[in-house]
Enzyme design. Structure first.
Site: not given
Ligand code: 13P
Length: 252
Positions: A9-11, A95, A97, A167, A173, A213, A234-235
């Site tokens: 997930n590149w956000k 998600h 967010e 999650e 993050g 993470s 994510g990251g």
């Molecule tokens: P991180 O891997 O950056 O913690 O993000 C997880 C995430 O929200 C994937 O959707």
């Protein structure tokens, strides 16, 4: 059948040029994965990323969101028909967010799930508790309620197409990953909860990803847990080397 999946997930990161560079790196570093790979770039990159990953049958295109109505006067929004028309196969829904910053509620998420399935795409449905819920030890019930309110209206045949991503919000993050035991405990609880509604065979066949993470260092331990079927990353999905290591950690 239960599938092992690593989804990136590149956000809100990467433009066209550096996004395609990243995909090129991931393709180069990934030999024959033991599961499926989903790449979920921002909307404007979907078509080009889709074209690039088409050459490998293990790679699939994902979107990070969709609108909950079919079409109409919703300036700036993107519909499931539009996603489907550019080759999207998976849609991340719910998600944390989106729930937090865009105030997305369970009924709206259920509508997104329905539309996604109706267009032949698979939802990656996110659930997970905030820190204060974990601290008072009510996280299992909290997550169960999220699943019930947005997914349990589905018929078995549709539910079977849903991928679940656990999650925990406190791990997203933050660099603070859930321990392998904490992930396993929740994934097992989710499977038990699904079994109560849809039966053991459906629960066994459901893919449940861990997110928060997850990185090149901890992926193998997390994925080794019996109820963890891969990750939503994510990251670490923004670095080809790290993402390739995470893909390599799938247990197959
Ligand atoms: P991180 O891997 O950056 O913690 O993000 C997880 C995430 O929200 C994937 O959707």
């Amino acid at each position: 059948m239960r599938q092992q999946i690593v989804a990136g997930n590149w956000k809100m990161n990467k433009g066209l040029e550096d996004g395609l560079e990243l995909v090129k790196g991931i393709l180069e570093k990934t030999e024959k994965p033991k599961g499926l790979i989903v790449i979920a770039p921002p909307f404007p990159l979907l078509r080009e990323v889709g074209k690039m990953i088409k050459v490998r049958k293990y790679f699939h295109l994902g979107a990070q969101n969709c609108h909950h109505e079919e079409k109409g006067a919703f300036t700036g929004e993107v519909s499931t028909d539009m996603l489907q028309s550019v080759g999207t196969e998976y849609v991340i829904i719910g998600h944390s967010e989106r729930r937090e910053y865009f105030k997305e509620k369970p009924a709206m998420l259920a509508a997104k799930v329905n539309l996604t399935l109706s267009r032949g795409m698979r939802p990656i449905f996110c659930c997970g508790e905030p820190l204060h819920i974990r601290e008072v030890d009510t996280h299992v019930g909290y997550v169960a309620k999220q699943l019930k309110s947005s997914l349990f209206h589905l018929k078995e045949e549709d539910f079977r197409k849903v991928v679940i991503a656990y999650e925990p919000i406190w791990a997203i993050g933050t660099g603070r990953t859930a321990s392998a035991q904490q992930a396993q405990e929740m994934h097992h609880a989710i499977r038990v909860f699904i079994a109560k509604k849809y039966g053991k065979s459906v629960a066994n066949d459901t893919t449940i990803l861990y997110g928060g993470s997850c990185n090149a260092q901890n992926a193998a331990e997390l994925f080794s847990q019996p109820d963890v079927d891969g990750g939503l990353i994510g990251g670490a999905s923004l670095k080809a080397d790290d993402f390739a290591v995470i893909i390599g950690a799938l247990k197959g």
